[in-house]
Design a protein around this motif. Structure first.
Motif, short mmCIF file in Angstrom:
data_model
loop_
_atom_site.label_atom_id
_atom_site.label_comp_id
_atom_site.label_asym_id
_atom_site.label_seq_id
_atom_site.Cartn_x
_atom_site.Cartn_y
_atom_site.Cartn_z
N ALA A 1 0.85 -1.19 0.00
CA ALA A 1 0.00 0.00 0.00
C ALA A 1 0.89 1.24 0.00
CB ALA A 1 -0.91 0.00 1.22
N ILE A 2 0.59 2.16 -0.91
CA ILE A 2 1.38 3.38 -1.06
C ILE A 2 0.43 4.57 -1.03
CG2 ILE A 2 2.90 4.70 -2.59
CD1 ILE A 2 3.77 1.98 -3.80
N ILE A 3 0.73 5.56 -0.19
CA ILE A 3 -0.03 6.81 -0.18
C ILE A 3 0.79 7.83 -0.95
CG2 ILE A 3 -0.95 8.69 1.24
CD1 ILE A 3 -1.30 6.60 3.50
N GLU B 1 -1.66 -1.21 -3.89
CA GLU B 1 -2.82 -0.36 -3.66
C GLU B 1 -2.29 1.06 -3.55
OE1 GLU B 1 -4.75 -1.78 -0.11
OE2 GLU B 1 -5.71 -3.43 -1.19
N LEU B 2 -2.68 1.92 -4.48
CA LEU B 2 -2.22 3.31 -4.49
C LEU B 2 -3.35 4.18 -3.93
CD1 LEU B 2 0.09 5.22 -5.40
CD2 LEU B 2 -1.15 5.47 -7.55
N PHE B 3 -3.06 4.93 -2.88
CA PHE B 3 -4.06 5.76 -2.22
C PHE B 3 -3.71 7.23 -2.36
CE2 PHE B 3 -4.20 1.79 0.16
CZ PHE B 3 -5.56 1.59 0.34
N SER B 4 -4.76 8.06 -2.40
CA SER B 4 -4.59 9.50 -2.28
C SER B 4 -5.37 9.93 -1.05
CB SER B 4 -5.13 10.23 -3.51
OG SER B 4 -6.55 10.13 -3.56
N PHE B 5 -4.83 10.88 -0.31
CA PHE B 5 -5.53 11.48 0.82
C PHE B 5 -5.23 12.97 0.78
CE2 PHE B 5 -5.00 7.13 2.45
CZ PHE B 5 -6.30 6.86 2.87
#
Length: 129
Positions: free
Chosen positions: A11-13, A57-61
């Motif tokens: 998982a990468i933010i 899993e690529l996340f943006s916040f």
């Protein structure tokens, strides 16, 4: 003893979703499995696979804090991808204006490897098999 079958995903933010999405798909060649905008979190979740295997899993916040990466900070050190030809990999990266570190040789295996950084500075290793 706990029986773990394999690593399921990383998982990468990211700080800029579109830039990172382009990097992991158009440059590194990951396939999009699913892309979801989670309105309650104002966040994207992008599921990516390589050669049909679910991997990232690529996340943006909104406004994620910066993570210390270098010098060797505690926590995840880097992610590594297996490649067949390190020279071919480096040439491809150069053609995409991505700088890599000089190719090194693993002192224990004799295998060649190099590092690049993703758009947020996450170290990525390419390891020749």
């Amino acid at each position: 003893m706990l029986k773990i079958n394999s690593i399921h995903h990383i998982a990468i933010i990211c700080s800029n979703y579109e830039v990172s999405k382009h990097f992991y798909t158009a440059i590194l060649g990951f396939e999009i499995v699913r892309e979801v905008f989670r309105e309650e979190r104002t966040s994207y979740k992008l599921d990516l696979a390589i050669n049909g295997n679910y991997a990232i899993e690529l996340f943006s916040f909104p406004d994620p804090p910066k993570r210390v990466s270098r010098p060797e900070a505690t926590g995840l050190r880097h992610i590594a991808f297996e490649v067949e030809d390190i020279s071919e990999t480096v040439n491809y990266l150069v053609s995409k204006n991505i700088a890599s570190e000089p190719v090194r040789v693993d002192e224990f295996t004799g295998k060649k490897f190099t590092f690049i950084a993703d758009p947020d500075g996450l170290p990525i290793e390419f390891y020749e098999m």
